[in-house]
Design a protein around this motif. Sequence first.
Motif, PDB file in Angstrom:
ATOM      1  N   LEU A   1      -5.484   6.201   4.774  1.00  0.00           N
ATOM      2  CA  LEU A   1      -4.576   6.519   3.678  1.00  0.00           C
ATOM      3  C   LEU A   1      -5.325   6.686   2.375  1.00  0.00           C
ATOM      4  O   LEU A   1      -4.998   7.541   1.561  1.00  0.00           O
ATOM      5  N   GLU A   2      -6.332   5.828   2.181  1.00  0.00           N
ATOM      6  CA  GLU A   2      -7.104   5.941   0.948  1.00  0.00           C
ATOM      7  C   GLU A   2      -7.881   7.246   0.933  1.00  0.00           C
ATOM      8  O   GLU A   2      -8.070   7.865  -0.117  1.00  0.00           O
TER       9      GLU A   2
ATOM     10  N   PRO B   1      -5.145   1.680   6.398  1.00  0.00           N
ATOM     11  CA  PRO B   1      -5.329   1.757   4.941  1.00  0.00           C
ATOM     12  C   PRO B   1      -6.528   2.600   4.527  1.00  0.00           C
ATOM     13  O   PRO B   1      -6.498   3.265   3.491  1.00  0.00           O
TER      14      PRO B   1
ATOM     15  N   LEU C   1       3.500   6.187   9.111  1.00  0.00           N
ATOM     16  CA  LEU C   1       4.164   6.755   7.937  1.00  0.00           C
ATOM     17  C   LEU C   1       5.656   6.893   8.132  1.00  0.00           C
ATOM     18  O   LEU C   1       6.382   7.146   7.181  1.00  0.00           O
TER      19      LEU C   1
ATOM     20  N   ASN D   1       0.807  -1.212   0.000  1.00  0.00           N
ATOM     21  CA  ASN D   1       0.000   0.000   0.000  1.00  0.00           C
ATOM     22  C   ASN D   1       0.848   1.273   0.000  1.00  0.00           C
ATOM     23  O   ASN D   1       0.364   2.324   0.407  1.00  0.00           O
ATOM     24  N   ALA D   2       2.099   1.190  -0.468  1.00  0.00           N
ATOM     25  CA  ALA D   2       2.966   2.364  -0.520  1.00  0.00           C
ATOM     26  C   ALA D   2       3.225   2.716  -1.970  1.00  0.00           C
ATOM     27  O   ALA D   2       4.335   2.562  -2.467  1.00  0.00           O
ATOM     28  N   GLN D   3       2.194   3.200  -2.634  1.00  0.00           N
ATOM     29  CA  GLN D   3       2.306   3.406  -4.082  1.00  0.00           C
ATOM     30  C   GLN D   3       3.274   4.528  -4.418  1.00  0.00           C
ATOM     31  O   GLN D   3       3.992   4.451  -5.422  1.00  0.00           O
TER      32      GLN D   3
ATOM     33  N   TRP E   1       7.962   4.923   5.919  1.00  0.00           N
ATOM     34  CA  TRP E   1       7.979   5.364   4.521  1.00  0.00           C
ATOM     35  C   TRP E   1       8.873   6.586   4.360  1.00  0.00           C
ATOM     36  O   TRP E   1       9.611   6.711   3.382  1.00  0.00           O
TER      37      TRP E   1
ATOM     38  N   SER F   1       3.825  -0.301   7.030  1.00  0.00           N
ATOM     39  CA  SER F   1       2.477  -0.599   6.570  1.00  0.00           C
ATOM     40  C   SER F   1       1.726  -1.449   7.581  1.00  0.00           C
ATOM     41  O   SER F   1       0.518  -1.277   7.758  1.00  0.00           O
TER      42      SER F   1
ATOM     43  N   ASN G   1      -2.082   8.909  -0.611  1.00  0.00           N
ATOM     44  CA  ASN G   1      -0.726   8.478  -0.277  1.00  0.00           C
ATOM     45  C   ASN G   1       0.256   9.636  -0.324  1.00  0.00           C
ATOM     46  O   ASN G   1       1.000   9.912   0.618  1.00  0.00           O
ATOM     47  N   THR G   2       0.249  10.344  -1.465  1.00  0.00           N
ATOM     48  CA  THR G   2       1.215  11.426  -1.656  1.00  0.00           C
ATOM     49  C   THR G   2       0.973  12.552  -0.669  1.00  0.00           C
ATOM     50  O   THR G   2       1.920  13.120  -0.105  1.00  0.00           O
TER      51      THR G   2
END
Lengths: 192, 100
Positions: free
Chosen positions: A126-127, A123, B56, A48-50, B59, B51, A131-132
């Motif tokens: 995040l959605e 998740p 975060l 899930n880290a696009q 990441w 994750s 993400n960005t």
Amino acid sequence: MEAVLFYSFAGISVVGGVLMTTRKNPVYSAVYLVLTLVAVAGLFILLNAQFLAAIQVAVYAGAIVVLFLFVIMLLNLKGADLIEARPPGLTSVAGLAVLVLLVEMVLVGGLGRLTGPLGEFTPQRLEAVGNTQAIGQALFSKFLLPFEVISLVLLVAMVGAVVLDSHRRAAEAGAEGASSTPQQAVAEGPAA
Amino acid sequence: MIPLSHYLVLSGLLFGIGAAGVLLRRNALVVLMSLELMMNGVNVSLVAFSSYLHSLDGWILVFFVIAVSAAEVGIGLALLLVLFAQRGTIQVDRFNLLKW
């Protein structure tokens, strides 16, 4: 489905890694490195880290490996340069060290007892946030100092690469002078 | 749902394979590439933890690891070019000027 994807990406990355470290020709190693990096990017997408997957492909596979290939082509190694003579006993000692490392990591990581406090970026969150945007918000608020420091690191790397290039030109000029005439080499020796 | 331990085992495997490449290969270019493989192993572990723990921070650290790795590869390859110009070889066991 997720298991199929995980095992295929993981298998591709491990096989690519083994192939990369065993090729005699560094160009083949670079190509297998790209394969490994793209497989790891696929793993990032599974996790899930696009954004990180995109950064991985763009920076690692797209810039770092290209830099490697530039240098490989610049060095233009021929057959004799590619033969590697290892000191006797190195393979067994290094192999033993890596085996111990691997067994330790597989035992520690594979036992499944590593855990920690859960954060807030589920998740679903995040959605919702994106993400960005989430990474950007963290980067410019909580991690602002490392962000500025990393820009300094990149600046130092750029300046260092330019300075080293001037050293390389001096070294090449010195080598050419040594091969042309002995008198010139004596004169250029202290200056180089 | 893949358990976290699978990702950690994969991270350890990538790190170990990269370590084997760094220790066993004589070609400095392949040593640098194996170093990149080690960093990728670390990145997999960081992203997996981040994750699975809904955070975060991992990441962001991967972000910085990738940036530092890019800087390090640039400088490392520039150094390699200087070494090649001076010594005419990139076999790491020929760089032994400090030995007796």
